[in-house]
Design a protein around this motif. Structure first.
Motif, PDB file in Angstrom:
ATOM      1  N   VAL A 247      35.977  63.654 -35.367  1.00  8.10           N
ATOM      2  CA  VAL A 247      37.249  63.955 -34.721  1.00  8.10           C
ATOM      3  C   VAL A 247      37.609  65.411 -35.000  1.00  8.10           C
ATOM      4  O   VAL A 247      37.409  65.906 -36.108  1.00  8.10           O
ATOM      5  CB  VAL A 247      38.357  63.023 -35.246  1.00  8.10           C
ATOM      6  CG1 VAL A 247      39.711  63.400 -34.656  1.00  8.10           C
ATOM      7  CG2 VAL A 247      38.028  61.577 -34.918  1.00  8.10           C
ATOM      8  N   SER A 248      38.123  66.097 -33.987  1.00  8.44           N
ATOM      9  CA  SER A 248      38.536  67.483 -34.171  1.00  8.44           C
ATOM     10  C   SER A 248      39.721  67.553 -35.120  1.00  8.44           C
ATOM     11  O   SER A 248      40.730  66.862 -34.929  1.00  8.44           O
ATOM     12  CB  SER A 248      38.926  68.107 -32.821  1.00  8.44           C
ATOM     13  OG  SER A 248      39.560  69.348 -32.994  1.00  8.44           O
ATOM     14  N   GLU A 249      39.617  68.385 -36.150  1.00  6.08           N
ATOM     15  CA  GLU A 249      40.706  68.532 -37.112  1.00  6.08           C
ATOM     16  C   GLU A 249      41.900  69.244 -36.489  1.00  6.08           C
ATOM     17  O   GLU A 249      43.036  69.048 -36.913  1.00  6.08           O
ATOM     18  CB  GLU A 249      40.219  69.299 -38.340  1.00  6.08           C
ATOM     19  CG  GLU A 249      39.159  68.555 -39.153  1.00  6.08           C
ATOM     20  CD  GLU A 249      38.748  69.320 -40.397  1.00  6.08           C
ATOM     21  OE1 GLU A 249      39.296  70.428 -40.607  1.00  6.08           O
ATOM     22  OE2 GLU A 249      37.887  68.824 -41.150  1.00  6.08           O
ATOM     23  N   ALA A 250      41.649  70.074 -35.489  1.00  9.56           N
ATOM     24  CA  ALA A 250      42.732  70.841 -34.871  1.00  9.56           C
ATOM     25  C   ALA A 250      43.571  69.974 -33.935  1.00  9.56           C
ATOM     26  O   ALA A 250      44.797  69.999 -33.975  1.00  9.56           O
ATOM     27  CB  ALA A 250      42.163  72.039 -34.116  1.00  9.56           C
ATOM     28  N   SER A 251      42.924  69.193 -33.089  1.00  5.95           N
ATOM     29  CA  SER A 251      43.640  68.415 -32.071  1.00  5.95           C
ATOM     30  C   SER A 251      43.726  66.934 -32.373  1.00  5.95           C
ATOM     31  O   SER A 251      44.461  66.219 -31.701  1.00  5.95           O
ATOM     32  CB  SER A 251      42.950  68.597 -30.715  1.00  5.95           C
ATOM     33  OG  SER A 251      41.642  68.053 -30.749  1.00  5.95           O
ATOM     34  N   ARG A 252      42.966  66.453 -33.366  1.00 11.00           N
ATOM     35  CA  ARG A 252      42.883  65.037 -33.697  1.00 11.00           C
ATOM     36  C   ARG A 252      42.389  64.224 -32.507  1.00 11.00           C
ATOM     37  O   ARG A 252      42.761  63.067 -32.315  1.00 11.00           O
ATOM     38  CB  ARG A 252      44.233  64.475 -34.181  1.00 11.00           C
ATOM     39  CG  ARG A 252      44.883  65.268 -35.290  1.00 11.00           C
ATOM     40  CD  ARG A 252      43.937  65.530 -36.447  1.00 11.00           C
ATOM     41  NE  ARG A 252      43.357  64.321 -37.008  1.00 11.00           N
ATOM     42  CZ  ARG A 252      42.400  64.311 -37.932  1.00 11.00           C
ATOM     43  NH1 ARG A 252      41.894  65.466 -38.367  1.00 11.00           N
ATOM     44  NH2 ARG A 252      41.936  63.174 -38.401  1.00 11.00           N
ATOM     45  N   MET A 253      41.550  64.824 -31.694  1.00 13.38           N
ATOM     46  CA  MET A 253      40.932  64.164 -30.545  1.00 13.38           C
ATOM     47  C   MET A 253      39.424  64.112 -30.778  1.00 13.38           C
ATOM     48  O   MET A 253      38.879  64.863 -31.589  1.00 13.38           O
ATOM     49  CB  MET A 253      41.224  64.928 -29.252  1.00 13.38           C
ATOM     50  CG  MET A 253      42.692  65.193 -28.977  1.00 13.38           C
ATOM     51  SD  MET A 253      43.564  63.778 -28.329  1.00 13.38           S
ATOM     52  CE  MET A 253      43.126  63.913 -26.591  1.00 13.38           C
ATOM     53  N   ILE A 254      38.761  63.218 -30.050  1.00 17.51           N
ATOM     54  CA  ILE A 254      37.312  63.106 -30.152  1.00 17.51           C
ATOM     55  C   ILE A 254      36.707  63.217 -28.766  1.00 17.51           C
ATOM     56  O   ILE A 254      37.268  62.727 -27.784  1.00 17.51           O
ATOM     57  CB  ILE A 254      36.894  61.786 -30.842  1.00 17.51           C
ATOM     58  CG1 ILE A 254      35.392  61.796 -31.137  1.00 17.51           C
ATOM     59  CG2 ILE A 254      37.298  60.579 -30.011  1.00 17.51           C
ATOM     60  CD1 ILE A 254      34.955  60.704 -32.084  1.00 17.51           C
TER      61      ILE A 254
END
Length: 380
Positions: A247-254
């Motif tokens: 998961v992207s730490e910046a956007s919390r999206m995958i």
């Protein structure tokens, strides 16, 4: 004298009473009478367009915005430098694996190859002669080894030159579509210089991001549907191919990667798309046209058409009125919205003319209004 004063006083009283009566009639009784007439007058019947809420079967889905990426994409570049002699394609062509794209000048290498082949022939002859002398004992082993080394070196030079010549013929490594070429015949290209972009067009990847909550509903192999602004009336089908490992730490999206079929090559990398992933079996939902909904900060509402509470039993037409209902909405799909609460299948909702009505307004249904609005929008 006293009598005159009394008469004058009586006249003033009479005229004062008349003035008061006139003022009362003009400023109190008459406005109230008019207001009473207005209040008791029947409400005007407004013409609206309406449609019944219906029960549809909708597949649960996850929506996202995606971007197309080539399955294979490279900048075609030479391993060695040279002058472009031939260009064997047109920009934008679809090419097959192994199809020749460029030919660089090989005159120098061809001349070197002839020279090395002549030297190789001489070295072969010398090696045979030294072999015979060695067999008869007239030559040393070191002389024979030197002759063999020369022959092998010439063979290696031939193979190296042939490989160099082969590198100046540039072929497509796979089936794909070419971009715009950056070189012309006669131009010198350096090793590694970009000559043209080659990318696989069928299939093609669509990458999109989802939340952690939605990610739990997505599985490899699920159906993917994508729409593009360039092809507003077409839907491109595919499936979930894979997902990112973190998961992207910046956007919390995958990131999820889908694979779309693109046999006509209409889709190209970099295009944006509306992506929907089908994440379950179809389920019944109540839907109405999106135009029926009035959106506001204090709640979304629709006008339902119901039988009037004070209906006239002698009326020739059904006596109908508008009833405002606050609703809870779900997904929006193809111009229709899912109503979770507030409307049942079969309820009639106003889809045109809401600006003319309010709670309790008498209405008459004329669906040609909605038709005229659609025609006007299309004409614009």
């Amino acid at each position: 004298m006293l009598r005159r004063i009394i008469y004058l006083f009586l006249v003033l009283i009479i005229f004062g009473g008349l003035a008061g009566a006139i003022a009362y009639y003009a400023f109190d009784f008459k406005p109230k009478m008019i207001a009473g007439f207005i209040m008791s007058a029947p409400k005007p019947v407004e013409t609206i367009s309406a449609e019944e809420a219906r029960q549809d079967q909708w597949e649960p889905e996850v929506s996202a915005i995606g971007s197309l990426t080539a399955v294979n994409g490279i900048e075609v570049a030479p391993q060695v430098g040279g002058i472009v002699r031939e260009i064997l394609f047109d920009s934008g062509d679809l090419v097959k694996k192994g199809q020749k794209l460029f030919q660089l000048d090989t005159d120098t290498e061809e001349a070197d190859l002839k020279n090395f082949r002549v030297q190789f022939g001489n070295a072969e002859t010398e090696l045979d002669r030294q072999q015979k002398l060695l067999d008869k004992g007239f030559a040393s082993k070191s002389t024979f080894d030197t002759a063999r080394l020369l022959r092998d070196r010439m063979q290696a030079e031939i193979e190296r030159t042939e490989a160099l010549i082969a590198q100046k013929s540039i072929y497509a490594p796979w089936d794909g579509r070419l971009g715009l070429r950056d070189v012309a015949v006669g131009k010198y290209v350096a090793p590694g210089q970009n000559m043209i972009w080659l990318q696989t067009v069928d299939p093609i990847y669509v990458d999109f991001t989802v939340t952690e909550n939605d990610f739990g509903r997505i599985k490899v192999g699920q159906k993917v549907k994508a729409k593009f602004s360039a092809y507003a009336n077409d839907t491109f089908d595919g499936e979930v191919f894979t997902t990112d490992a973190r998961v992207s730490e910046a956007s919390r999206m995958i990131t999820v990667r889908g694979k779309l079929q693109n046999p006509a090559g209409r889709l190209v990398p970099g295009m944006y798309s509306d992506v929907k992933v089908i994440v379950g079996e179809p389920a019944p939902v109540v839907t109405i046209p999106q135009s029926a909904v009035t959106y506001s900060l204090y709640g979304d509402s629709v006008f339902a058409v119901v039988k009037a509470k004070d209906a006239d039993p002698n009326a020739k037409e059904p006596d109908l009125e508008a009833e405002r209902r606050f609703v809870k909405l779900g997904l929006v799909r193809d111009g229709r919205v899912n109503v979770v609460e507030g409307i049942k299948p079969g309820d009639q909702v106003v889809i045109a003319g809401q600006n003319k009505i309010d709670q309790g307004s008498k209405v008459r249904i004329d669906n040609s209004i909605a038709l005229n609005l659609t025609v006007d929008r299309n004409a614009q």
